[in-house]
Motif scaffolding. Structure first.
Motif, PDB file in Angstrom:
ATOM      1  N   GLU A   1     101.431  35.136 149.408  1.00 15.37           N
ATOM      2  CA  GLU A   1     100.057  34.870 149.650  1.00 15.37           C
ATOM      3  C   GLU A   1      99.428  33.402 148.940  1.00 15.37           C
ATOM      4  OE1 GLU A   1      97.586  36.922 151.064  1.00 15.37           O
ATOM      5  OE2 GLU A   1      99.518  37.485 152.280  1.00 15.37           O
TER       6      GLU A   1
ATOM      7  N   ARG B   1      88.940  46.021 138.446  1.00 12.82           N
ATOM      8  CA  ARG B   1      89.915  45.641 139.050  1.00 12.82           C
ATOM      9  C   ARG B   1      90.628  46.563 139.860  1.00 12.82           C
ATOM     10  NH1 ARG B   1      92.178  40.333 137.044  1.00 12.82           N
ATOM     11  NH2 ARG B   1      90.181  39.343 136.344  1.00 12.82           N
ATOM     12  N   LYS B   2      91.477  46.241 140.722  1.00  6.81           N
ATOM     13  CA  LYS B   2      92.459  46.935 141.415  1.00  6.81           C
ATOM     14  C   LYS B   2      93.745  47.018 140.599  1.00  6.81           C
ATOM     15  CE  LYS B   2      90.345  45.739 145.662  1.00  6.81           C
ATOM     16  NZ  LYS B   2      90.486  45.036 146.997  1.00  6.81           N
TER      17      LYS B   2
ATOM     18  N   PRO C   1      98.831  37.108 141.006  1.00  4.80           N
ATOM     19  CA  PRO C   1      98.069  38.131 140.337  1.00  4.80           C
ATOM     20  C   PRO C   1      98.384  38.185 138.877  1.00  4.80           C
ATOM     21  CG  PRO C   1      99.818  39.222 141.788  1.00  4.80           C
ATOM     22  CD  PRO C   1     100.007  37.681 141.844  1.00  4.80           C
TER      23      PRO C   1
ATOM     24  N   ASN D   1      95.451  46.486 150.149  1.00  2.00           N
ATOM     25  CA  ASN D   1      94.233  45.916 149.570  1.00  2.00           C
ATOM     26  C   ASN D   1      93.499  44.731 150.211  1.00  2.00           C
ATOM     27  OD1 ASN D   1      94.149  47.211 146.696  1.00  2.00           O
ATOM     28  ND2 ASN D   1      96.274  46.633 146.968  1.00  2.00           N
ATOM     29  N   LYS D   2      93.988  44.319 151.591  1.00  2.00           N
ATOM     30  CA  LYS D   2      93.570  43.364 152.294  1.00  2.00           C
ATOM     31  C   LYS D   2      93.366  42.005 151.592  1.00  2.00           C
ATOM     32  CE  LYS D   2      90.588  46.718 154.804  1.00  2.00           C
ATOM     33  NZ  LYS D   2      91.292  47.768 154.390  1.00  2.00           N
ATOM     34  N   GLY D   3      94.408  41.717 150.918  1.00  2.00           N
ATOM     35  CA  GLY D   3      94.685  40.644 150.062  1.00  2.00           C
ATOM     36  C   GLY D   3      94.956  40.897 148.634  1.00  2.00           C
ATOM     37  N   LEU D   4      94.623  39.865 147.868  1.00  2.00           N
ATOM     38  CA  LEU D   4      95.044  40.314 146.593  1.00  2.00           C
ATOM     39  C   LEU D   4      93.754  39.970 145.669  1.00  2.00           C
ATOM     40  CD1 LEU D   4      98.262  38.209 145.995  1.00  2.00           C
ATOM     41  CD2 LEU D   4      97.939  40.708 146.371  1.00  2.00           C
ATOM     42  N   ASP D   5      92.530  39.788 146.294  1.00  2.00           N
ATOM     43  CA  ASP D   5      91.185  39.591 145.513  1.00  2.00           C
ATOM     44  C   ASP D   5      91.244  40.988 144.510  1.00  2.00           C
ATOM     45  OD1 ASP D   5      88.834  38.241 144.907  1.00  2.00           O
ATOM     46  OD2 ASP D   5      87.714  39.677 145.990  1.00  2.00           O
ATOM     47  N   GLY D   6      90.986  40.395 143.128  1.00  2.00           N
ATOM     48  CA  GLY D   6      90.676  41.564 142.290  1.00  2.00           C
ATOM     49  C   GLY D   6      92.262  42.320 141.928  1.00  2.00           C
TER      50      GLY D   6
ATOM     51  N   VAL E   1      99.053  33.039 145.725  1.00  2.00           N
ATOM     52  CA  VAL E   1      98.307  33.580 144.653  1.00  2.00           C
ATOM     53  C   VAL E   1      99.097  34.428 143.579  1.00  2.00           C
ATOM     54  CG1 VAL E   1      96.294  34.643 143.888  1.00  2.00           C
ATOM     55  CG2 VAL E   1      96.043  33.362 145.837  1.00  2.00           C
TER      56      VAL E   1
ATOM     57  N   GLU F   1     102.950  36.103 145.143  1.00  2.00           N
ATOM     58  CA  GLU F   1     102.413  34.683 144.932  1.00  2.00           C
ATOM     59  C   GLU F   1     103.252  33.897 146.287  1.00  2.00           C
ATOM     60  OE1 GLU F   1     102.570  31.071 141.940  1.00  2.00           O
ATOM     61  OE2 GLU F   1     104.121  32.343 141.851  1.00  2.00           O
TER      62      GLU F   1
END
Length: 185
Positions: free
Chosen positions: A60, A99-100, A64, A30-35, A62, A57
């Motif tokens: 990264e 969202r993903k 989710p 996901n190339k990170g956790l955005d969404g 974060v 968390e």
């Protein structure tokens, strides 16, 4: 006929290692956790989703959003399996639209649980994508469903049962294969 434990296939340490790898794969894909949001399928998918979220968390920085999905009433075998179904409740406290969604479960077998989960998710919103994370993929699919993230591929016979135990529910973390045995008369 009775059931007996045939073999322990993962210990708590091995389960943790599998979940860590899966968490890294989620970030990479996901190339990170955005969404990204995690939704655990009741029952054992919920604590597994919570563990993956905590690992994400840690990696990264974060945490989710997480939800719980009860698919009981969406099952195509409800009348066969449950004379009195036990509902565990759905709690998805965020909008799924755009969202993903990473759907998390313990064992992928025929694919019917995942099909029911997809139906339940679509009643809650329209995600941008749905990915599937399972701790064990044991094969024997009846529907064209596959997991995006797999902790362990475990070839089994249809006469065997895979049991995932999680500390939050069962008091221990381990994965077992059970087999049917003839009763001694």
């Amino acid at each position: 006929m009775t059931w007996q434990e045939k073999a322990r296939v993962q210990t708590a340490q091995e389960m943790d290692r599998s979940l860590r790898r899966m968490a890294h794969e989620i970030v990479e894909r996901n190339k990170g956790l955005d969404g990204v949001v995690l939704v655990g399928i009741q029952r054992r998918g919920v604590p597994l989703a919570e563990r993956i979220a905590k690992l994400l968390e840690k990696f990264e920085g974060v945490l989710p959003p997480q939800g719980k999905l009860d698919i009981t009433l969406y099952r195509d075998d409800l009348s066969l399996r449950y004379p009195q179904p036990l509902l565990r409740g759905t709690d998805v406290p965020f909008d799924l639209s755009g969202r993903k969604v990473v759907l998390v479960d313990d064992v992928l077998y025929t694919g019917r649980t995942v099909r029911a989960a997809l139906d339940a998710l679509m009643d809650l919103g329209r995600p941008a994508s749905v990915q599937l994370a399972v701790l064990v993929d044991r094969g024997h699919r009846e529907l064209p469903i596959h997991a995006d993230y797999v902790g362990k591929n475990l070839p089994t016979s249809q006469a065997e049962v895979v049991e995932v135990r999680v500390a939050e529910i069962d008091g221990a973390d381990e994965i077992w294969i059970w087999e049917k045995v003839e009763d001694q008369a």
